[in-house]
Design an enzyme around this catalytic site. Structure first.
Site, short mmCIF file in Angstrom:
data_model
loop_
_atom_site.label_atom_id
_atom_site.label_comp_id
_atom_site.label_asym_id
_atom_site.label_seq_id
_atom_site.Cartn_x
_atom_site.Cartn_y
_atom_site.Cartn_z
N THR A 1 1.56 -4.17 4.23
CA THR A 1 1.56 -4.66 5.62
C THR A 1 0.92 -5.93 5.93
O THR A 1 1.14 -6.55 6.82
CB THR A 1 0.52 -3.54 6.46
OG1 THR A 1 -0.63 -3.53 5.73
CG2 THR A 1 1.21 -2.11 6.30
N ASP A 2 0.16 -6.45 4.91
CA ASP A 2 -0.40 -7.88 5.11
C ASP A 2 0.60 -8.76 5.60
O ASP A 2 0.21 -9.91 6.40
CB ASP A 2 -1.17 -8.35 4.01
CG ASP A 2 -2.41 -7.45 3.56
OD1 ASP A 2 -2.74 -6.47 4.44
OD2 ASP A 2 -3.08 -7.70 2.53
N THR B 1 0.86 -1.08 -0.13
CA THR B 1 -0.02 0.05 0.06
C THR B 1 0.89 1.43 -0.12
O THR B 1 0.33 2.32 -0.67
CB THR B 1 -0.88 0.06 1.28
OG1 THR B 1 -2.16 -0.96 0.90
CG2 THR B 1 -1.81 1.24 1.36
N SER C 1 1.72 -7.50 -0.99
CA SER C 1 2.44 -8.34 -0.11
C SER C 1 2.00 -9.85 -0.16
O SER C 1 2.47 -10.62 0.32
CB SER C 1 2.78 -7.84 1.24
OG SER C 1 1.72 -7.87 1.96
N1 ASP Z 1 -2.86 -5.22 0.63
C1 ASP Z 1 -1.55 -4.42 1.12
C2 ASP Z 1 -0.27 -5.32 0.81
O1 ASP Z 1 0.12 -5.74 1.98
C3 ASP Z 1 -1.69 -3.86 2.34
C4 ASP Z 1 -0.82 -3.12 2.89
O2 ASP Z 1 -0.02 -2.70 2.36
O3 ASP Z 1 -1.19 -2.12 3.87
O4 ASP Z 1 0.33 -5.09 0.03
#
Ligand code: ASP
Length: 335
Positions: free
Chosen positions: A89-90, A13, A56
């Site tokens: 973040t995932d 993200t 991710s």
């Molecule tokens: N869906 C995103 C990822 O992990 C979530 C994020 O980056 O906050 O790539």
């Protein structure tokens, strides 16, 4: 003195661009473009390596090996003070812990960060988190603390941090352990040092297959049976409470152990260790009698990564005694 920090971007993200239909495309932004939004710091020289541009969920174990190799070669060059890894973040906690377990960090600080809001959203945390991660990576106070996760003005140890909110800016916590410190404006404030586990530096190439299964009321043994039949090298069971699974999983666990598959049992509880304190079918005591091993202090996702690394480093010598040692906590990082 001017510090040198390298940003290795992997997507997420924090590296999003708006898509044509109003949704966001994670990883579309290059590391260079992302860094363009952070004001230059007079005392930090920053370089960017755009390694991946992925959401991710799409990162692979081979990607992790590549990221590890990139970070290790930067560290071994003796030419950098810090590394910042930007990440979705995932699965950020998986990557941070993989690096914590497998990088010989020497005097280099490694900080992993991401954001909950896309860079083009009002009130985005993308640039602030990145700026704070740069400060942490350049901080002499963070040397020797292991791989760190920097998020929402807070510094966490990679082993204990978890994504605890799917959307709020306070997205990461270290349940039951607490954070190591904070970033207040540009000041890095460290209050605690984490204990660490032995270093596991795997050879390059594919990591052994280790899968994770979560136990819950009435869960059938079919998924476990399929993993045993598939011949995976290791299975991590996220047991309930002190490390329990449904009774009809036990024959499959025995079959896995007899086939040479390593079976580790941790707890799905957010805090607290496993313990073989019950005596009934499916209790941790029962599973350990079948050849499994209970491990504490880590989430199932992290146990899985450490078991992969242990198998990659030790191969057949990766028995229960070795695993007990490799999952222990202390000041000695050597295997
Ligand atoms: N869906 C995103 C990822 O992990 C979530 C994020 O980056 O906050 O790539």
């Amino acid at each position: 003195m001017m510090k040198r920090v390298v940003v290795v971007s992997t997507g997420g993200t924090i590296a999003s661009l708006p898509g044509p239909e109003g949704r966001n495309i994670a990883g579309a932004l290059s590391g260079q473009a992302l860094l363009g939004g952070v004001p230059e710091a007079a005392d930090i020289r920053v370089e960017v390596r755009s390694l991946f541009q992925k959401a991710s969920n799409a990162l692979t174990l081979d990607d992790l090996q590549q990221l590890r190799a990139q970070c290790q070669s930067l560290i071994d060059s003796g030419d950098v003070d810090g590394i910042v890894v930007t990440h979705g973040t995932d699965t950020l906690e998986d990557t941070a812990y993989f690096l914590e377990s497998s990088l010989r960090t020497r005097n280099v600080v490694v900080a992993v960060t991401g954001s909950q809001r896309v860079p083009h959203a009002p009130g985005t945390d993308a640039y602030l988190n990145l700026r704070h991660a740069l400060r942490v990576a350049a901080s002499a106070d963070c040397v020797g603390l292991g791989v760190l996760v920097v998020f929402n003005e807070t510094i966490h140890a990679a082993a204990f941090v978890r994504k605890t909110s799917s959307f709020q800016l306070n997205g990461f916590e270290s349940p039951g352990f607490g954070c190591l410190g904070f970033i207040d404006d540009d000041a890095v404030l460290i209050y605690q040092q984490p204990r660490r586990q032995p270093l596991l530096q795997p050879p390059p190439g594919h990591l052994p297959a280790v899968e994770l299964l979560s136990a819950c009321l009435g869960a059938g043994p079919q998924a476990l049976r399929a993993l045993v039949d598939a011949g995976v090298s290791g299975i991590v069971l996220e047991g309930t409470g002190r490390g329990q699974v449904p009774p009809d999983w036990v024959p499959e666990i025995q079959r896995a152990v007899d086939a040479g598959c390593r079976v580790l049992v941790c707890s799905s509880s957010l805090t607290g260790p496993v313990l073989p304190c019950y005596e009934y079918s499916g209790s941790l005591h029962d599973l350990q009698a079948a050849g499994a091993l209970g491990v504490s202090g880590l989430s199932g996702r992290k146990v899985r990564l450490r078991l992969m690394l242990a198998l990659a480093c030790l191969g057949q010598a990766c028995d229960r005694d070795a695993l007990r040692r490799l999952f222990s906590w202390g000041s000695d990082r050597s295997v």
